[in-house]
Design an enzyme around this catalytic site. Structure first.
Site, PDB file in Angstrom:
ATOM      1  N   LYS A 179       0.436  -0.845   0.343  1.00 11.26           N
ATOM      2  CA  LYS A 179       0.038  -0.486  -0.054  1.00 11.26           C
ATOM      3  C   LYS A 179       1.215   1.288  -0.152  1.00 11.26           C
ATOM      4  O   LYS A 179       2.006   0.871   0.220  1.00 11.26           O
ATOM      5  CB  LYS A 179      -0.856   0.001   1.067  1.00 11.26           C
ATOM      6  CG  LYS A 179      -1.930  -1.750   1.147  1.00 11.26           C
ATOM      7  CD  LYS A 179      -2.995  -1.184   2.544  1.00 11.26           C
ATOM      8  CE  LYS A 179      -3.577  -1.979   2.450  1.00 11.26           C
ATOM      9  NZ  LYS A 179      -4.688  -1.998   4.513  1.00 11.26           N
ATOM     10  N   TYR A 215     -11.979  -2.646  -3.018  1.00  8.68           N
ATOM     11  CA  TYR A 215     -12.887  -2.599  -1.540  1.00  8.68           C
ATOM     12  C   TYR A 215     -14.416  -2.445  -1.378  1.00  8.68           C
ATOM     13  O   TYR A 215     -14.613  -2.408  -0.668  1.00  8.68           O
ATOM     14  CB  TYR A 215     -12.564  -1.562  -0.674  1.00  8.68           C
ATOM     15  CG  TYR A 215     -10.349  -1.484  -0.751  1.00  8.68           C
ATOM     16  CD1 TYR A 215     -10.155  -2.758   0.342  1.00  8.68           C
ATOM     17  CD2 TYR A 215      -9.721  -0.639  -0.509  1.00  8.68           C
ATOM     18  CE1 TYR A 215      -8.956  -2.753   0.855  1.00  8.68           C
ATOM     19  CE2 TYR A 215      -8.209  -0.839  -0.188  1.00  8.68           C
ATOM     20  CZ  TYR A 215      -8.103  -2.227   0.510  1.00  8.68           C
ATOM     21  OH  TYR A 215      -6.605  -2.210   0.731  1.00  8.68           O
ATOM     22  N   PHE A 239     -14.825   3.019   7.591  1.00  8.08           N
ATOM     23  CA  PHE A 239     -14.171   4.046   6.723  1.00  8.08           C
ATOM     24  C   PHE A 239     -13.044   3.439   6.128  1.00  8.08           C
ATOM     25  O   PHE A 239     -12.645   4.164   5.077  1.00  8.08           O
ATOM     26  CB  PHE A 239     -13.079   2.884   7.889  1.00  8.08           C
ATOM     27  CG  PHE A 239     -12.592   1.226   7.352  1.00  8.08           C
ATOM     28  CD1 PHE A 239     -12.155   0.635   6.925  1.00  8.08           C
ATOM     29  CD2 PHE A 239     -13.130   0.978   8.648  1.00  8.08           C
ATOM     30  CE1 PHE A 239     -12.524  -0.752   5.983  1.00  8.08           C
ATOM     31  CE2 PHE A 239     -13.915  -0.239   7.826  1.00  8.08           C
ATOM     32  CZ  PHE A 239     -12.723  -1.861   7.181  1.00  8.08           C
ATOM     33  N   ARG A 277      -0.970 -14.885   4.200  1.00  6.82           N
ATOM     34  CA  ARG A 277      -1.614 -13.724   5.241  1.00  6.82           C
ATOM     35  C   ARG A 277      -1.044 -13.988   6.725  1.00  6.82           C
ATOM     36  O   ARG A 277      -1.040 -13.240   7.246  1.00  6.82           O
ATOM     37  CB  ARG A 277      -3.157 -14.603   5.677  1.00  6.82           C
ATOM     38  CG  ARG A 277      -4.061 -14.195   4.083  1.00  6.82           C
ATOM     39  CD  ARG A 277      -5.143 -12.905   4.094  1.00  6.82           C
ATOM     40  NE  ARG A 277      -5.986 -12.768   4.822  1.00  6.82           N
ATOM     41  CZ  ARG A 277      -6.528 -11.549   5.086  1.00  6.82           C
ATOM     42  NH1 ARG A 277      -6.145 -10.462   4.472  1.00  6.82           N
ATOM     43  NH2 ARG A 277      -7.314 -11.203   6.588  1.00  6.82           N
ATOM     44  N   THR A 324      -5.156  -7.860  10.399  1.00  8.42           N
ATOM     45  CA  THR A 324      -5.442  -6.386   9.767  1.00  8.42           C
ATOM     46  C   THR A 324      -4.308  -5.278  10.978  1.00  8.42           C
ATOM     47  O   THR A 324      -4.013  -4.521  10.453  1.00  8.42           O
ATOM     48  CB  THR A 324      -7.206  -7.014  10.015  1.00  8.42           C
ATOM     49  OG1 THR A 324      -7.049  -7.523   9.751  1.00  8.42           O
ATOM     50  CG2 THR A 324      -7.330  -5.152   9.256  1.00  8.42           C
ATOM     51  N   ARG A 358       3.377  -6.600   8.973  1.00  9.62           N
ATOM     52  CA  ARG A 358       2.670  -6.052   9.843  1.00  9.62           C
ATOM     53  C   ARG A 358       2.803  -5.564  11.269  1.00  9.62           C
ATOM     54  O   ARG A 358       2.925  -4.117  12.711  1.00  9.62           O
ATOM     55  CB  ARG A 358       1.103  -5.722  10.038  1.00  9.62           C
ATOM     56  CG  ARG A 358       0.520  -5.162   8.357  1.00  9.62           C
ATOM     57  CD  ARG A 358      -1.435  -6.155   8.753  1.00  9.62           C
ATOM     58  NE  ARG A 358      -1.877  -5.864   7.286  1.00  9.62           N
ATOM     59  CZ  ARG A 358      -3.147  -6.631   7.182  1.00  9.62           C
ATOM     60  NH1 ARG A 358      -3.545  -6.830   7.334  1.00  9.62           N
ATOM     61  NH2 ARG A 358      -4.019  -5.812   5.598  1.00  9.62           N
ATOM     62  N   ASN A 407      -1.614  -0.105   7.496  1.00 11.88           N
ATOM     63  CA  ASN A 407      -0.881  -1.473   7.849  1.00 11.88           C
ATOM     64  C   ASN A 407      -0.521  -1.817   6.792  1.00 11.88           C
ATOM     65  O   ASN A 407      -0.262  -3.346   6.308  1.00 11.88           O
ATOM     66  CB  ASN A 407      -2.337  -2.207   7.709  1.00 11.88           C
ATOM     67  CG  ASN A 407      -3.304  -2.185   6.969  1.00 11.88           C
ATOM     68  OD1 ASN A 407      -2.936  -2.443   6.004  1.00 11.88           O
ATOM     69  ND2 ASN A 407      -4.351  -3.149   7.143  1.00 11.88           N
ATOM     70  N   HIS A 463      -1.724  -5.568   1.394  1.00 14.09           N
ATOM     71  CA  HIS A 463      -2.886  -5.961   1.494  1.00 14.09           C
ATOM     72  C   HIS A 463      -2.765  -7.897   0.345  1.00 14.09           C
ATOM     73  O   HIS A 463      -2.640  -8.294  -0.113  1.00 14.09           O
ATOM     74  CB  HIS A 463      -3.531  -5.317   0.326  1.00 14.09           C
ATOM     75  CG  HIS A 463      -5.103  -5.796  -0.504  1.00 14.09           C
ATOM     76  ND1 HIS A 463      -6.187  -6.183   0.462  1.00 14.09           N
ATOM     77  CD2 HIS A 463      -5.204  -7.116  -1.514  1.00 14.09           C
ATOM     78  CE1 HIS A 463      -6.811  -7.051   0.188  1.00 14.09           C
ATOM     79  NE2 HIS A 463      -6.502  -7.582  -1.129  1.00 14.09           N
ATOM     80  N   GLU A 467      -8.859 -10.846  -7.562  1.00 14.95           N
ATOM     81  CA  GLU A 467      -8.986  -9.559  -6.929  1.00 14.95           C
ATOM     82  C   GLU A 467      -7.200  -9.607  -8.374  1.00 14.95           C
ATOM     83  O   GLU A 467      -6.703  -8.263  -8.861  1.00 14.95           O
ATOM     84  CB  GLU A 467      -7.762  -9.699  -5.950  1.00 14.95           C
ATOM     85  CG  GLU A 467      -8.777  -9.031  -4.559  1.00 14.95           C
ATOM     86  CD  GLU A 467      -8.285  -9.751  -3.589  1.00 14.95           C
ATOM     87  OE1 GLU A 467      -9.101  -8.557  -2.352  1.00 14.95           O
ATOM     88  OE2 GLU A 467      -7.503  -9.483  -3.077  1.00 14.95           O
TER      89      GLU A 467
HETATM   90  P1  IDP Z   1      -7.424  -7.047   5.358  1.00 13.45           P
HETATM   91  O1  IDP Z   1      -6.736  -6.323   4.694  1.00 13.45           O
HETATM   92  O2  IDP Z   1      -6.613  -7.485   6.669  1.00 13.45           O
HETATM   93  O3  IDP Z   1      -7.698  -8.190   4.695  1.00 13.45           O
HETATM   94  P2  IDP Z   1      -9.642  -5.956   6.015  1.00 13.45           P
HETATM   95  O4  IDP Z   1     -10.771  -6.268   7.289  1.00 13.45           O
HETATM   96  O5  IDP Z   1     -10.152  -6.727   4.599  1.00 13.45           O
HETATM   97  O6  IDP Z   1      -8.878  -6.365   6.136  1.00 13.45           O
HETATM   98  O7  IDP Z   1      -9.617  -4.866   5.815  1.00 13.45           O
HETATM   99  C1  IDP Z   1      -9.352  -3.898   4.473  1.00 13.45           C
HETATM  100  C2  IDP Z   1      -8.847  -3.261   5.053  1.00 13.45           C
HETATM  101  O8  IDP Z   1      -9.316  -1.909   5.427  1.00 13.45           O
HETATM  102  C3  IDP Z   1      -7.385  -3.363   5.936  1.00 13.45           C
HETATM  103  O9  IDP Z   1      -6.260  -3.450   5.746  1.00 13.45           O
HETATM  104  C4  IDP Z   1      -7.276  -1.265   6.575  1.00 13.45           C
HETATM  105  O10 IDP Z   1      -6.255  -1.162   6.009  1.00 13.45           O
HETATM  106  C5  IDP Z   1      -8.820  -1.170   6.117  1.00 13.45           C
HETATM  107  N1  IDP Z   1      -9.594  -0.997   7.985  1.00 13.45           N
HETATM  108  C6  IDP Z   1      -9.799  -2.448   8.510  1.00 13.45           C
HETATM  109  N2  IDP Z   1     -10.673  -2.606   9.482  1.00 13.45           N
HETATM  110  C7  IDP Z   1     -10.208  -0.424   9.348  1.00 13.45           C
HETATM  111  C8  IDP Z   1     -11.146   0.036  10.158  1.00 13.45           C
HETATM  112  O11 IDP Z   1     -11.284  -0.742  11.159  1.00 13.45           O
HETATM  113  N3  IDP Z   1     -10.231   1.303  10.763  1.00 13.45           N
HETATM  114  C9  IDP Z   1      -9.406   1.992   9.881  1.00 13.45           C
HETATM  115  N4  IDP Z   1      -9.099   1.135   8.341  1.00 13.45           N
HETATM  116  C10 IDP Z   1      -9.767  -0.608   8.398  1.00 13.45           C
HETATM  117 MG    MG Z   2      -9.234  -8.122   3.233  1.00 12.59          MG
END
Ligand code: IDP
Ligand code: MG
Length: 149
Positions: free
Chosen positions: A9, A49, A57, A85, A91, A102, A112, A115, A126
């Site tokens: 990212k 997304y 968010f 993963r 996350t 991370r 973070n 992806h 994807e």
């Molecule tokens: P992942 O990237 O570990 O698969 P997801 O739940 O799919 O996590 O969320 C996608 C992305 O959205 C996360 O990597 C993060 O950048 C953002 N995100 C997820 N939850 C939050 C939050 O509570 N606050 C702000 N950003 C979030």
């Molecule tokens: Mg995800």
């Protein structure tokens, strides 16, 4: 062979962690078959997304992911979707184990770093969203017999 989509990212690229991320996937034994630097469009970001469209968010996530270049990659190997993963970590970087990307480099969920596709069907979806078929290179690493019995 299984494939997954990985994106470094904007924060990972700005923080000069591109080499570190690639090193970890290479060192584990996975094979890079697609790689490009992308200035992510609004449309690509919203498609990628889409599942989070109704989350609070979402808008800040789209603003962030389109704010600066992303390194998009496809990695190949047995079990690569789930293994990636694990390499990436939870996350929220504060909950991610040390030794994960991370866990080692992040302090907040909105920054973070990376992806990774969460399942095999998501990975296929994807990969086709981010890459044209001709951008992926099928090649046989010469060390395969030293990685797989
Ligand atoms: P992942 O990237 O570990 O698969 P997801 O739940 O799919 O996590 O969320 C996608 C992305 O959205 C996360 O990597 C993060 O950048 C953002 N995100 C997820 N939850 C939050 C939050 O509570 N606050 C702000 N950003 C979030
Ligand atoms: Mg995800």
């Amino acid at each position: 062979m299984e494939r997954t989509f990985i994106a470094i990212k904007p924060d990972g690229v700005q923080r000069k962690l591109v080499g570190e991320v690639i090193r970890r996937f290479e060192a584990k034994g996975f094979t890079l078959i697609g790689l490009k630097l992308v200035k992510v469009s609004q449309t690509l970001a919203e498609n990628h997304y889409a599942i989070h469209r109704d989350r609070p968010f979402f808008n800040s996530l789209i603003t962030f992911i389109t704010s600066s270049p992303v390194v998009a990659m496809v990695w190949e190997g047995e079990g690569v979707v789930a293994a990636a993963r694990k390499i990436i970590g939870a996350t929220n970087p504060l909950n991610a184990e040390l030794g994960t990307i991370r866990g080692d480099f992040g302090v907040s969920v909105g920054r973070n770093l990376i992806h990774g596709s969460d399942a095999i069907p998501t990975a296929q979806q994807e990969i086709s969203l981010w890459f044209q078929e001709e951008e992926l290179v099928n090649w046989q690493p010469s060390l395969t017999s030293w990685l797989y019995e």
